[in-house]
Design a protein around this motif. Structure first.
Motif, short mmCIF file in Angstrom:
data_model
loop_
_atom_site.label_atom_id
_atom_site.label_comp_id
_atom_site.label_asym_id
_atom_site.label_seq_id
_atom_site.Cartn_x
_atom_site.Cartn_y
_atom_site.Cartn_z
N SER A 67 0.82 -1.21 0.00
CA SER A 67 0.00 0.00 0.00
C SER A 67 0.85 1.26 0.00
N GLU A 68 2.08 1.17 0.54
CA GLU A 68 2.98 2.33 0.58
C GLU A 68 3.87 2.41 -0.66
N ASP A 69 3.69 1.49 -1.61
CA ASP A 69 4.51 1.45 -2.84
C ASP A 69 5.99 1.32 -2.52
N LEU A 70 6.32 0.41 -1.63
CA LEU A 70 7.70 0.16 -1.25
C LEU A 70 8.24 -1.06 -1.99
N ASN A 95 10.93 -6.73 -24.24
CA ASN A 95 10.34 -7.95 -24.79
C ASN A 95 9.60 -8.76 -23.74
N LYS A 96 9.66 -8.31 -22.48
CA LYS A 96 9.00 -9.04 -21.40
C LYS A 96 7.73 -8.32 -21.01
N GLU A 97 6.66 -9.06 -20.87
CA GLU A 97 5.39 -8.48 -20.49
C GLU A 97 5.42 -8.09 -19.01
N VAL A 98 5.14 -6.81 -18.72
CA VAL A 98 5.23 -6.31 -17.37
C VAL A 98 3.88 -6.34 -16.67
N SER A 99 2.82 -6.34 -17.43
CA SER A 99 1.49 -6.22 -16.83
C SER A 99 0.99 -7.51 -16.20
N VAL A 100 1.71 -8.60 -16.38
CA VAL A 100 1.30 -9.87 -15.77
C VAL A 100 2.00 -10.02 -14.44
N TYR A 128 9.72 -9.11 -9.57
CA TYR A 128 8.33 -9.01 -9.99
C TYR A 128 7.86 -7.56 -9.82
N SER A 129 6.92 -7.15 -10.63
CA SER A 129 6.30 -5.84 -10.46
C SER A 129 4.90 -6.02 -9.87
N TYR A 130 4.45 -5.00 -9.18
CA TYR A 130 3.11 -5.07 -8.61
C TYR A 130 2.51 -3.68 -8.60
N SER A 131 1.20 -3.66 -8.55
CA SER A 131 0.46 -2.42 -8.41
C SER A 131 -0.28 -2.46 -7.08
N ALA A 132 -0.43 -1.32 -6.44
CA ALA A 132 -1.10 -1.28 -5.14
C ALA A 132 -2.55 -1.73 -5.25
N PHE A 165 9.93 -7.56 -5.07
CA PHE A 165 8.73 -6.94 -5.64
C PHE A 165 8.95 -5.44 -5.76
N ILE A 166 8.74 -4.94 -6.98
CA ILE A 166 8.95 -3.52 -7.28
C ILE A 166 7.62 -2.89 -7.67
N PRO A 167 7.27 -1.74 -7.08
CA PRO A 167 6.02 -1.08 -7.50
C PRO A 167 6.07 -0.68 -8.97
N LYS A 168 4.96 -0.87 -9.65
CA LYS A 168 4.89 -0.59 -11.09
C LYS A 168 5.15 0.89 -11.39
N SER A 169 4.92 1.76 -10.41
CA SER A 169 5.16 3.19 -10.62
C SER A 169 6.63 3.47 -10.93
N LEU A 170 7.55 2.70 -10.36
CA LEU A 170 8.98 2.91 -10.63
C LEU A 170 9.34 2.47 -12.04
N ILE A 171 8.57 1.53 -12.59
CA ILE A 171 8.80 1.12 -13.97
C ILE A 171 8.18 2.12 -14.93
#
Length: 217
Positions: free
Chosen positions: A82-85, A177-182, A211-215, A161-167
């Motif tokens: 939730s804190e995008d850490l 070439n790698k799908e990030v939204s999955v 891995y990337s994640y969204s809050a 796990f990296i917040p998607k905002s940093l990407i």
């Protein structure tokens, strides 16, 4: 930070210059020469104060790539999301699941007096989840591992796990070439500094995936 490790470089330089040579031009020139030593000292001291422990590794990653966020090691996983850490979690590896016949897996009927009823069995019912419930991380389906899961696949020791905002803001660059939204698939980070930092602090022989994640996930 302990006070004995903190050096006041400006004052130290002034003390080391003989009084007769304490002119501004001379001081500025020596200060420029001292800057590389100052930088090396601070970087070495920072590395010595952090280890491969999870809380330190998370702190280093957030300070390097997420400096606008205040990292708190006492937060749980949901709070960090939730804190995008940037946070670290254990790797998912299949566990051995056994399939029992009814005659092999049962619960005896306990009578009111505490005795076990002869010949009376209660067969536990399988818990069934709907498709919507499967999406909830708390309800995970049972996975029956195959022999190849242990012999043909190499699993990482931990996941970053990296917040998607940093990407999205290009702080961390991933392979196009790698799908990030999955969210269930690992991503390939292109930042060499990212891998150098992780490889410096992590324990020898340990592997990782990112891995990337969204809050909102």
């Amino acid at each position: 930070m302990n006070k004995y490790t903190v050096l006041k470089w400006e004052k130290l330089l002034l003390w080391l210059i003989p009084p007769i040579l304490r002119k501004k031009t001379h001081y500025d020139w020596l200060d420029v020469l001292l800057t590389p030593l100052h930088t090396i000292y601070e970087e070495t001291l920072y590395k010595m104060q952090h280890t491969g422990q999870i809380i330190y590794l998370e702190k280093v990653l957030n300070e390097a790539y997420n400096p606008t966020k205040n990292y708190n090691p006492n937060l749980n996983t949901e709070q960090k999301r939730s804190e995008d850490l940037i946070y670290i979690d254990e790797s998912i590896k299949p566990t051995v699941q056994y399939v029992y016949l009814h005659k092999e897996y049962y619960e005896p009927v306990i009578l009111p007096d505490g005795t076990v009823a002869d010949g009376a069995l209660i067969i536990p019912q399988l818990e069934v989840f709907t498709h919507e419930e499967y999406k909830n991380r708390n309800n995970k389906p049972v996975y029956l591992a195959h022999l190849q899961d242990y012999t043909k696949i190499n699993y990482a020791n931990f996941r970053v796990f990296i917040p998607k905002s940093l990407i999205d803001n290009q702080t961390i660059i991933v392979d196009s070439n790698k799908e990030v939204s999955v969210p269930t698939e690992a991503i390939k980070v292109a930042n060499i500094e990212y891998h150098n930092l992780l490889n410096f602090y992590k324990l020898a022989g340990k592997s990782y995936e990112t891995y990337s994640y969204s809050a909102k996930d």
